[in-house]
Design an enzyme around this catalytic site. Structure first.
Site, PDB file in Angstrom:
ATOM      1  CE  LYS A 122      14.501 110.632  60.614  1.00 48.24           C
ATOM      2  NZ  LYS A 122      14.554 111.451  59.393  1.00 48.24           N
ATOM      3  CB  THR A 123      19.740 112.558  64.370  1.00 52.13           C
ATOM      4  OG1 THR A 123      19.303 111.458  63.563  1.00 52.13           O
ATOM      5  CG2 THR A 123      20.859 112.083  65.279  1.00 52.13           C
ATOM      6  CD  GLU A 166      16.917 109.671  64.513  1.00 52.20           C
ATOM      7  OE1 GLU A 166      17.078 109.693  63.282  1.00 52.20           O
ATOM      8  OE2 GLU A 166      17.867 109.691  65.327  1.00 52.20           O
TER       9      GLU A 166
END
Length: 467
Positions: A122-123, A166
């Site tokens: 996700k980052t 995020e």
């Protein structure tokens, strides 16, 4: 953008953390008065103080008095315990206490929002989408759990009317958001210290899918079976879904036709809207290429052009602590990576293997959390077996108390296929790494704890020996 009244004078407990410092950056850019504290100094403090934040090292009730009249709200993360003196003082004074996610949701109000979730990636995906939109000159606001290599920042207040964030599932707080565009990269049980069971962990993603605003879209990786199942359920509930990956087949999906690795990244070929498109990615690994495709779809949903997004993705320079190059000494390349779940470790080591060429892969791994080490010891061992040499450190406990019998050795004794060195003394790890590496090797320090400190120490030790 108008600030909510409760955020006009905000005090952030743990302001040096990745998520909290990002919120502080955006608040300051919007004209808020910001104070905060943390247990130790942080490199984030320099920038925040320059922007006007009042920050104290050490946490005391009087830190709430940085501004006349006291804070309009105190912002905390799940990591802040009820016994924290500043949190206790805020409650005694009747000051509103907001979770970090609630504050971020308030900052998102009035924007077209893209929230990137998933157990892994996700980052990187959030960062790729942000850089790609910036390349299209759309100036998004963003909040990311890592610093972009391009700007060195983890957050920004933009004027483009969109917000990229995020979305952290670790404590379920991402259920605070109502995204226009939601991305789920994958779903694999983790953070069981909070969620309790694998079933509960999966269920929180199903709730996240329901948070997509009417007319919005859910983007998922069709190659990940739990994510694909999540997509099917969401679609049955009336949510519009777009898929990506080799298994994607719909007309609006991005089907991956192939991936070609390069020394400094790779190219993914996709079929999209009846056309074929090559997307260059400047970070190694097919998992990173999939993240780039997710970012491409999200960018299209936000109204950006495909060619501009593809050019932006090709220019993406990575994120701090995501296979971040630290330097070279004695013909040994040293990188640092945040991977701390077995699937992440395996994916990154496969990418590292290609980047190493004819050299060996040496990994210095620090397990993160006692509960995760105990639960996934066998899986960690299988993943680390992809390296040639493994230095296994002891567990970085973070928010957890030690568990009897749960140490790095629990993983070390299970590893096959690689030479393993269990080193419980952190201060001896750099010298041990310097002893083991040979010219041409690629060494990566890996984990979510303070293992990141070792890269520069290893380089310095190699330089010292060379001199």
């Amino acid at each position: 953008m108008e600030l909510p009244d409760e955020l006009r004078r905000a005090h952030l407990i743990g302001i040096g953390g990745a998520g909290m410092s990002g919120i502080a950056r955006i608040l300051l850019a919007r004209g808020a008065e910001v104070s905060g504290s943390d247990a130790k100094d942080s490199r984030a403090f320099l920038t925040l103080r320059a922007q006007g934040a009042r920050i104290e090292v050490g946490q005391r009730a009087e830190n709430l008095d940085a501004f006349e009249g006291g804070p309009s709200a105190v912002i905390v993360s799940t990591a802040i315990k009820d016994t924290n003196p500043e949190l206790a003082a805020a409650r005694e004074r009747g000051v509103p206490v907001l979770h970090r996610a609630q504050a971020l949701a308030a900052l998102m109000a009035g924007h077209r929002t893209a929230c990137i979730a998933g157990t892994h990636g996700k980052t990187s995906t959030t960062s790729m989408l942000t850089v790609a939109l910036q390349h299209c000159r759309l100036d998004p606001s963003f909040a990311i759990g890592g610093d972009l290599n391009e700007s060195g920042a983890n957050a920004h207040h933009g004027e483009g009317g969109m917000f990229v964030a995020e979305a952290d599932e670790s404590d379920g707080s991402f259920l605070t958001y109502t995204p226009s565009v939601a991305v789920v990269t994958n779903v694999e049980p983790d953070h069981l210290d909070h969620h309790g069971t694998a079933e509960a962990y999966v269920a929180v993603f199903a709730e996240f899918a329901k948070r997509v605003e009417p007319g919005g879209v859910l983007i998922v990786c069709a190659d990940d079976a739990p994510a694909a199942e999540l997509a099917a359920r969401a679609e049955a509930d009336g949510v519009r879904v777009r898929r990506y990956g080799r298994s994607a087949t719909g007309e609006q999906d991005a089907r991956v036709l192939g991936y070609t690795p390069h020394e400094d990244g790779g190219t993914v070929r996709i079929a999209l809207a009846g056309e074929e498109l090559d997307v260059r990615v400047a970070v190694p690994g097919e998992h990173m290429a999939l993240n780039a495709v997710a970012a491409l779809l999200a960018g299209l949903e936000l109204g950006a052009p495909a060619d501009g997004l593809a050019e932006g993705l090709a220019a993406f320079g990575g994120v701090r602590r995501r296979f971040e190059f630290k330097g070279r000494a004695a013909d040994v390349r040293v990188y640092d990576d945040y991977a701390h779940h077995p699937t992440e470790v395996a994916a990154q080591l496969r990418a590292v293997r290609h980047a190493a060429g004819l050299g060996r892969v040496v990994v210095v791994f620090q397990p993160h959390l006692y509960s995760r080490t105990r639960t996934f010891a066998n899986e960690f061992a299988a993943a680390l077996g992809l390296a040639d040499e493994v230095i296994l450190l002891d567990v970085y406990g973070a928010r957890e108390e030690p568990e009897p019998g749960v140490t790095g050795e629990l993983i070390a004794e299970r590893i096959t296929g690689a030479t393993v060195h269990y080193e419980p003394a952190f201060d001896r790890a750099a010298a041990l790494a310097a002893d083991l590496v040979k010219p041409g090797d690629l060494l990566v320090t890996m984990g979510a704890g303070d293992v990141t400190q070792l890269g520069p120490e290893i380089l310095a030790e190699l330089d010292r020996r060379g001199a």
